[in-house]
Design a protein around this motif. Structure first.
Motif, PDB file in Angstrom:
ATOM      1  N   SER A   1       0.830  -1.205   0.000  1.00 19.29           N
ATOM      2  CA  SER A   1       0.000   0.000   0.000  1.00 19.29           C
ATOM      3  C   SER A   1       0.860   1.249   0.000  1.00 19.29           C
ATOM      4  N   GLY A   2       0.283   2.343  -0.508  1.00 17.54           N
ATOM      5  CA  GLY A   2       1.006   3.605  -0.490  1.00 17.54           C
ATOM      6  C   GLY A   2       0.091   4.780  -0.751  1.00 17.54           C
ATOM      7  N   PHE A   3       0.301   5.835   0.021  1.00 23.55           N
ATOM      8  CA  PHE A   3      -0.428   7.095  -0.133  1.00 23.55           C
ATOM      9  C   PHE A   3       0.600   8.158  -0.500  1.00 23.55           C
ATOM     10  N   ALA A   4       0.510   8.649  -1.728  1.00 24.47           N
ATOM     11  CA  ALA A   4       1.571   9.491  -2.269  1.00 24.47           C
ATOM     12  C   ALA A   4       1.384  10.952  -1.896  1.00 24.47           C
ATOM     13  N   GLN A   5       2.512  11.602  -1.625  1.00 19.92           N
ATOM     14  CA  GLN A   5       2.566  13.059  -1.579  1.00 19.92           C
ATOM     15  C   GLN A   5       3.272  13.504  -2.860  1.00 19.92           C
ATOM     16  N   ALA A   6       4.593  13.554  -2.819  1.00 17.77           N
ATOM     17  CA  ALA A   6       5.356  13.896  -4.020  1.00 17.77           C
ATOM     18  C   ALA A   6       5.913  12.647  -4.701  1.00 17.77           C
ATOM     19  N   GLN A   7       5.750  11.470  -4.076  1.00 20.19           N
ATOM     20  CA  GLN A   7       6.319  10.249  -4.639  1.00 20.19           C
ATOM     21  C   GLN A   7       5.568   9.804  -5.891  1.00 20.19           C
ATOM     22  N   SER A   8       6.294   9.244  -6.819  1.00 20.11           N
ATOM     23  CA  SER A   8       5.680   8.607  -7.977  1.00 20.11           C
ATOM     24  C   SER A   8       5.274   7.187  -7.599  1.00 20.11           C
TER      25      SER A   8
ATOM     26  N   ILE B   1       0.811  -9.470  -7.672  1.00 20.15           N
ATOM     27  CA  ILE B   1       0.951  -8.269  -6.856  1.00 20.15           C
ATOM     28  C   ILE B   1      -0.378  -7.517  -6.815  1.00 20.15           C
ATOM     29  N   MET B   2      -0.718  -7.031  -5.621  1.00 18.60           N
ATOM     30  CA  MET B   2      -1.894  -6.203  -5.424  1.00 18.60           C
ATOM     31  C   MET B   2      -1.469  -4.895  -4.762  1.00 18.60           C
ATOM     32  N   ILE B   3      -2.153  -3.815  -5.119  1.00 19.36           N
ATOM     33  CA  ILE B   3      -2.022  -2.552  -4.399  1.00 19.36           C
ATOM     34  C   ILE B   3      -3.341  -2.353  -3.658  1.00 19.36           C
ATOM     35  N   PRO B   4      -3.436  -2.788  -2.402  1.00 18.08           N
ATOM     36  CA  PRO B   4      -4.739  -2.856  -1.735  1.00 18.08           C
ATOM     37  C   PRO B   4      -5.223  -1.553  -1.110  1.00 18.08           C
ATOM     38  N   GLU B   5      -4.361  -0.571  -0.965  1.00 11.23           N
ATOM     39  CA  GLU B   5      -4.753   0.771  -0.540  1.00 11.23           C
ATOM     40  C   GLU B   5      -3.860   1.755  -1.289  1.00 11.23           C
ATOM     41  N   VAL B   6      -4.474   2.637  -2.069  1.00  7.89           N
ATOM     42  CA  VAL B   6      -3.668   3.620  -2.789  1.00  7.89           C
ATOM     43  C   VAL B   6      -4.477   4.887  -2.985  1.00  7.89           C
ATOM     44  N   SER B   7      -3.820   6.014  -2.840  1.00  4.08           N
ATOM     45  CA  SER B   7      -4.395   7.316  -3.157  1.00  4.08           C
ATOM     46  C   SER B   7      -3.259   8.323  -3.194  1.00  4.08           C
ATOM     47  N   VAL B   8      -3.623   9.590  -3.411  1.00  2.00           N
ATOM     48  CA  VAL B   8      -2.603  10.622  -3.556  1.00  2.00           C
ATOM     49  C   VAL B   8      -3.118  11.928  -2.976  1.00  2.00           C
ATOM     50  N   VAL B   9      -2.229  12.683  -2.356  1.00  2.00           N
ATOM     51  CA  VAL B   9      -2.552  14.014  -1.871  1.00  2.00           C
ATOM     52  C   VAL B   9      -2.714  14.947  -3.066  1.00  2.00           C
ATOM     53  N   ASP B  10      -3.785  15.711  -3.074  1.00  3.51           N
ATOM     54  CA  ASP B  10      -4.002  16.698  -4.141  1.00  3.51           C
ATOM     55  C   ASP B  10      -3.205  17.950  -3.805  1.00  3.51           C
ATOM     56  N   ARG B  11      -2.155  18.228  -4.579  1.00  2.93           N
ATOM     57  CA  ARG B  11      -1.300  19.392  -4.322  1.00  2.93           C
ATOM     58  C   ARG B  11      -1.678  20.581  -5.208  1.00  2.93           C
ATOM     59  N   GLY B  12      -2.896  20.523  -5.749  1.00  2.75           N
ATOM     60  CA  GLY B  12      -3.383  21.636  -6.551  1.00  2.75           C
ATOM     61  C   GLY B  12      -3.102  21.454  -8.022  1.00  2.75           C
ATOM     62  N   GLY B  13      -3.737  22.299  -8.815  1.00  7.79           N
ATOM     63  CA  GLY B  13      -3.551  22.215 -10.253  1.00  7.79           C
ATOM     64  C   GLY B  13      -3.974  20.862 -10.792  1.00  7.79           C
ATOM     65  N   ASN B  14      -3.146  20.293 -11.640  1.00  2.46           N
ATOM     66  CA  ASN B  14      -3.460  19.012 -12.279  1.00  2.46           C
ATOM     67  C   ASN B  14      -2.734  17.852 -11.615  1.00  2.46           C
ATOM     68  N   THR B  15      -2.211  18.074 -10.407  1.00  2.00           N
ATOM     69  CA  THR B  15      -1.331  17.070  -9.803  1.00  2.00           C
ATOM     70  C   THR B  15      -2.032  15.734  -9.559  1.00  2.00           C
ATOM     71  N   LYS B  16      -3.265  15.763  -9.062  1.00  2.57           N
ATOM     72  CA  LYS B  16      -3.948  14.504  -8.759  1.00  2.57           C
ATOM     73  C   LYS B  16      -4.311  13.731 -10.023  1.00  2.57           C
ATOM     74  N   PRO B  17      -4.964  14.343 -11.012  1.00  3.10           N
ATOM     75  CA  PRO B  17      -5.247  13.567 -12.230  1.00  3.10           C
ATOM     76  C   PRO B  17      -3.984  13.084 -12.939  1.00  3.10           C
ATOM     77  N   GLU B  18      -2.934  13.877 -12.902  1.00  2.89           N
ATOM     78  CA  GLU B  18      -1.684  13.430 -13.525  1.00  2.89           C
ATOM     79  C   GLU B  18      -1.121  12.218 -12.784  1.00  2.89           C
ATOM     80  N   TRP B  19      -1.251  12.218 -11.453  1.00  3.47           N
ATOM     81  CA  TRP B  19      -0.741  11.086 -10.687  1.00  3.47           C
ATOM     82  C   TRP B  19      -1.568   9.838 -10.971  1.00  3.47           C
ATOM     83  N   ILE B  20      -2.880   9.991 -11.074  1.00  4.72           N
ATOM     84  CA  ILE B  20      -3.730   8.846 -11.413  1.00  4.72           C
ATOM     85  C   ILE B  20      -3.319   8.272 -12.767  1.00  4.72           C
TER      86      ILE B  20
END
Length: 333
Positions: A235-242, A260-279
């Protein structure tokens, strides 16, 4: 200091950002042939990645990824939240993820889980001594009997994030006794087998970022063994990490042995297009790593220790990026 430790320090800097499902969620309703998520190169050269078969009762499908979520949306019941996602995505969640406490009755059935969905239960653990001394054998056997009664293939993710310091089933809370974790995991697995719960697939699931970041607490020290694991989850919850920052090392360690499974994943929205780009980057990372057979988004805005909105529809652009991933033929519906 290695790359993993440097990234871990960066993640620890944001104390308000959870890196795993929170304690609030007490309960709620030999190397096989080469495969690739992407078409083979036109030159006819085989993919360089080799992945293992497996998955147990919930089998790994080469070239396909089960895309699911833990859905808990403010102001909506579980049923209403999951129905909203079905309408937005045009299909049911491939994996429906729910949390249960150690003493909860595990569900024989849940009305909001579609026949096209697989249920994954994250089952909290006690201290290791409560399992390894035999005192919990009856509780475990009853849970196993309920799962056997359920009959449908079901994923169980027992005592996740054991390499973190905020759960009572973690190594840090159990005197650094990583062998005690392995003993407890194997005991539970054995009792389930003895009770005939062969419809259960076992998900072993550390966090990408061990805390404390010390040699005794690396996730490899908690691995129960290939015989006891159907899916290797990280699992991983991203800030600036890819995605690669978080998941490459785990993939390189286990992809030749287990799906392999990623059973918990999300990302901090740092504004702009950061969240959709990370997805979008997660989508591409998964497609480039053919042993990944499942990814489960932490789709909620109710996390008790963070104001972060982990929902897939926190912005229209984020929802569009997630829908693009969901509609990709690799991510089976």
């Amino acid at each position: 200091m290695n790359r993993r430790n440097l990234l871990g320090l960066g993640a620890l800097a944001a104390a308000a950002v959870p890196l795993a499902g929170c304690q609030k969620y007490r309960s709620n309703d030999a190397v096989p042939p080469v495969v690739s998520h992407s078409p083979q190169p036109s030159s006819g050269e085989p993919s360089a990645a080799a992945v293992t078969e497996g998955g147990g009762a919930v089998p790994f499908e080469p070239g396909k990824v089960m895309l699911g979520a833990y859905v808990d949306l403010k102001g909506r019941s579980a049923n209403a939240g999951i129905d909203l996602r079905r309408r937005q995505l045009g299909r049911p969640e491939r994996i429906v993820h729910r949390y249960y406490s150690w003493t909860d009755k595990l569900p024989v059935s849940l009305g909001y889980v579609s026949g096209k969905s697989t249920l994954m239960l994250s089952w909290r653990g006690p201290e290791y001594k409560d399992v390894n001394g035999g005192a919990a054998d009856k509780l475990i056997a009853k849970a196993a009997q309920r799962m056997a009664e359920r009959k449908r293939p079901t994923l169980i993710r027992w005592a996740w994030d054991m390499n973190r310091d905020f759960y009572k089933w973690g190594g840090p809370a159990n005197n650094k006794d990583t062998k005690g974790y392995i003993q407890a995991y194997r005991r539970i697995h054995r009792i389930f087998r003895e009770e005939g719960a062969d419809n259960v697939s076992w998900v072993w699931s550390p966090n990408w970022n061990s805390r404390p970041s010390e040699s005794w607490n690396t996730y490899a020290n908690y691995y129960p063994g290939d015989e006891y694991v159907d899916w290797a989850g990280v699992s991983g919850f991203a800030q600036a990490q890819s995605p690669g920052d978080m998941f490459d090392e785990f993939y390189e360690t286990y992809a030749s042995r287990k799906p392999i499974m990623i059973p918990e994943v999300s990302v901090v929205d740092r504004g702009g297009n950061t969240k959709p780009e990370w997805i979008a980057s997660l989508r591409e990372w998964i497609k480039a790593h053919p042993a990944v057979g499942a990814a489960v988004w932490f789709d909620t805005d109710t996390h008790p220790t963070s104001r972060e909105n982990w929902r897939i529809d926190s912005t229209p652009a984020s929802l569009a990026a997630y829908k693009a991933m969901s509609n990709d033929p690799v991510f089976i519906g």
